[in-house]
Design a protein around this motif. Structure first.
Motif, PDB file in Angstrom:
ATOM      1  N   UNK A 191       0.820  -1.207   0.000  1.00 35.12           N
ATOM      2  CA  UNK A 191       0.000   0.000   0.000  1.00 35.12           C
ATOM      3  C   UNK A 191       0.857   1.261   0.000  1.00 35.12           C
ATOM      4  N   UNK A 192       1.746   1.395   0.986  1.00 31.89           N
ATOM      5  CA  UNK A 192       2.480   2.650   1.173  1.00 31.89           C
ATOM      6  C   UNK A 192       3.492   2.904   0.058  1.00 31.89           C
ATOM      7  N   UNK A 193       4.269   1.884  -0.303  1.00 34.48           N
ATOM      8  CA  UNK A 193       5.264   2.080  -1.353  1.00 34.48           C
ATOM      9  C   UNK A 193       4.742   1.659  -2.729  1.00 34.48           C
ATOM     10  N   UNK A 194       3.761   0.770  -2.757  1.00 33.25           N
ATOM     11  CA  UNK A 194       3.245   0.271  -4.021  1.00 33.25           C
ATOM     12  C   UNK A 194       2.088   1.088  -4.558  1.00 33.25           C
ATOM     13  N   UNK A 195       0.877   0.808  -4.079  1.00 34.05           N
ATOM     14  CA  UNK A 195      -0.323   1.453  -4.612  1.00 34.05           C
ATOM     15  C   UNK A 195      -0.242   2.972  -4.565  1.00 34.05           C
ATOM     16  N   UNK A 196       0.259   3.521  -3.466  1.00 33.71           N
ATOM     17  CA  UNK A 196       0.314   4.975  -3.302  1.00 33.71           C
ATOM     18  C   UNK A 196       1.699   5.523  -3.645  1.00 33.71           C
ATOM     19  N   UNK A 197       2.743   4.767  -3.355  1.00 33.78           N
ATOM     20  CA  UNK A 197       4.107   5.241  -3.590  1.00 33.78           C
ATOM     21  C   UNK A 197       4.586   5.126  -5.014  1.00 33.78           C
ATOM     22  N   UNK A 198       3.927   4.259  -5.799  1.00 30.96           N
ATOM     23  CA  UNK A 198       4.269   4.172  -7.213  1.00 30.96           C
ATOM     24  C   UNK A 198       5.237   3.083  -7.602  1.00 30.96           C
ATOM     25  N   UNK A 199       5.674   2.246  -6.650  1.00 30.91           N
ATOM     26  CA  UNK A 199       6.556   1.134  -7.017  1.00 30.91           C
ATOM     27  C   UNK A 199       5.744   0.106  -7.806  1.00 30.91           C
ATOM     28  N   UNK A 200       6.282  -0.344  -8.917  1.00 32.69           N
ATOM     29  CA  UNK A 200       5.556  -1.247  -9.809  1.00 32.69           C
ATOM     30  C   UNK A 200       5.226  -2.563  -9.110  1.00 32.69           C
ATOM     31  N   UNK A 201       4.033  -3.109  -9.366  1.00 31.09           N
ATOM     32  CA  UNK A 201       3.655  -4.389  -8.766  1.00 31.09           C
ATOM     33  C   UNK A 201       4.662  -5.499  -9.059  1.00 31.09           C
ATOM     34  N   UNK A 202       5.245  -5.477 -10.251  1.00 37.22           N
ATOM     35  CA  UNK A 202       6.221  -6.508 -10.609  1.00 37.22           C
ATOM     36  C   UNK A 202       7.455  -6.437  -9.719  1.00 37.22           C
ATOM     37  N   UNK A 203       7.891  -5.211  -9.409  1.00 39.78           N
ATOM     38  CA  UNK A 203       9.054  -5.042  -8.543  1.00 39.78           C
ATOM     39  C   UNK A 203       8.745  -5.509  -7.130  1.00 39.78           C
ATOM     40  N   UNK A 204       7.542  -5.159  -6.639  1.00 40.46           N
ATOM     41  CA  UNK A 204       7.146  -5.597  -5.302  1.00 40.46           C
ATOM     42  C   UNK A 204       7.028  -7.113  -5.235  1.00 40.46           C
ATOM     43  N   UNK A 205       6.530  -7.736  -6.302  1.00 43.52           N
ATOM     44  CA  UNK A 205       6.384  -9.195  -6.327  1.00 43.52           C
ATOM     45  C   UNK A 205       7.739  -9.877  -6.203  1.00 43.52           C
ATOM     46  N   UNK A 206       8.746  -9.332  -6.877  1.00 41.40           N
ATOM     47  CA  UNK A 206      10.096  -9.898  -6.790  1.00 41.40           C
ATOM     48  C   UNK A 206      10.636  -9.754  -5.369  1.00 41.40           C
ATOM     49  N   UNK A 207      10.445  -8.569  -4.763  1.00 38.45           N
ATOM     50  CA  UNK A 207      10.903  -8.354  -3.385  1.00 38.45           C
ATOM     51  C   UNK A 207      10.204  -9.315  -2.439  1.00 38.45           C
ATOM     52  N   UNK A 208       8.901  -9.470  -2.590  1.00 35.09           N
ATOM     53  CA  UNK A 208       8.146 -10.362  -1.710  1.00 35.09           C
ATOM     54  C   UNK A 208       8.636 -11.798  -1.839  1.00 35.09           C
ATOM     55  N   UNK A 209       8.824 -12.261  -3.058  1.00 37.06           N
ATOM     56  CA  UNK A 209       9.257 -13.643  -3.264  1.00 37.06           C
ATOM     57  C   UNK A 209      10.596 -13.902  -2.584  1.00 37.06           C
ATOM     58  N   UNK A 210      11.506 -12.929  -2.692  1.00 39.92           N
ATOM     59  CA  UNK A 210      12.828 -13.094  -2.091  1.00 39.92           C
ATOM     60  C   UNK A 210      12.793 -12.959  -0.576  1.00 39.92           C
ATOM     61  N   UNK A 211      11.884 -12.125  -0.076  1.00 37.71           N
ATOM     62  CA  UNK A 211      11.836 -11.831   1.354  1.00 37.71           C
ATOM     63  C   UNK A 211      11.036 -12.865   2.128  1.00 37.71           C
ATOM     64  N   UNK A 212       9.858 -13.190   1.640  1.00 36.23           N
ATOM     65  CA  UNK A 212       8.931 -14.034   2.399  1.00 36.23           C
ATOM     66  C   UNK A 212       9.200 -15.525   2.244  1.00 36.23           C
ATOM     67  N   UNK A 213       9.687 -15.930   1.071  1.00 33.96           N
ATOM     68  CA  UNK A 213       9.938 -17.346   0.791  1.00 33.96           C
ATOM     69  C   UNK A 213       8.753 -18.227   1.184  1.00 33.96           C
ATOM     70  N   UNK A 214       7.562 -17.802   0.794  1.00 26.50           N
ATOM     71  CA  UNK A 214       6.372 -18.608   1.038  1.00 26.50           C
ATOM     72  C   UNK A 214       5.688 -18.371   2.363  1.00 26.50           C
ATOM     73  N   UNK A 215       6.268 -17.571   3.244  1.00 25.77           N
ATOM     74  CA  UNK A 215       5.636 -17.295   4.536  1.00 25.77           C
ATOM     75  C   UNK A 215       4.561 -16.220   4.349  1.00 25.77           C
TER      76      UNK A 215
END
Length: 233
Positions: free
Chosen positions: A113-137
């Protein structure tokens, strides 16, 4: 994403995250819920983002002070992701492996929300960060406390007193309303994970609704674990 209580070798545990705008009452309500769960015999891990570990707490001070703002929303998202990775490995996963109920004040949806939807970071970039950070959690349940921005900001100001507003609280009301809408959009996209609670009511009523939602989901999760064990046997 896979539920954390069923991934990376976990046998049990329950992961609930709490999201919402400034002044929505997350911190107060999480504390009340933790007390209720402990009274019912649950082991509870109470944590927050950004923060949760010494390294993540250091990043929290940088992020909330606004010192990272000029670096741009994408860099902010990367800093949140770095803190989240350390938080998962150092706090969340160990607690889940011990069978605890983890209650976290903000998680990956806030970055969306803060950096993506409102901040303008592309969903594709956030998806890559999430995959690397969360590792399925992923959370078993996300409680979104919904409140009009004007009401939430007024509450936040009263709570803050003479202290200065942080990096996010100090932003225009229009941005806060955009964030509110973005949280509701997440809830609409993922109704199996998210429950929206009207936080613009008295604290006791909000507490009762949160308690009912969380206890129901914990009971459902326990039943699924029992059935899974039966299938294996």
């Amino acid at each position: 994403m896979t539920s954390p209580s069923r991934s990376r070798g976990l046998k049990r545990g329950f992961f609930a995250t709490f999201e919402g705008g400034e002044g929505s009452g997350k911190t107060t309500q999480i504390a009340k819920l933790a007390a209720t769960l402990r009274e019912r015999g649950h082991m509870v891990c109470l944590t927050r983002e950004p923060g949760g570990t010494p390294a993540a707490d250091a990043l929290r001070e940088i992020l909330l002070s606004g010192r990272a703002k000029d670096l741009g929303a994408e860099t902010e998202a990367l800093l949140f992701a770095a803190g989240r990775r350390d938080h998962i490995e150092g706090v969340i996963l160990p607690a889940l492996r011990r069978g605890e109920v983890v209650l976290c004040d903000r998680f990956h949806d806030s970055t969306r929300v803060y950096q993506g939807s409102v901040g303008g970071v592309a969903p594709e970039a956030l998806a890559v960060m999430e995959a690397a950070t969360l590792e399925g959690v992923a959370p078993d349940l996300t409680v979104i406390l919904d409140i009009p921005a004007e009401v939430g900001l007024r509450r936040a100001s009263l709570r803050r007193g003479d202290a200065l507003a942080d990096r996010f609280e100090s932003e225009p009301k229009t941005l806060h309303e955009q964030r509110r809408a973005a949280f509701l959009q997440i809830a609409a996209r993922e109704p199996e994970r998210c429950v929206v609670i009207d936080a613009n009511r008295d604290a006791e009523t909000v507490e009762a609704d949160i308690r009912a939602a969380v206890l129901e989901r914990i009971a459902s999760s326990s039943e699924e674990d029992t059935e899974a064990k039966g299938d294996v046997a």
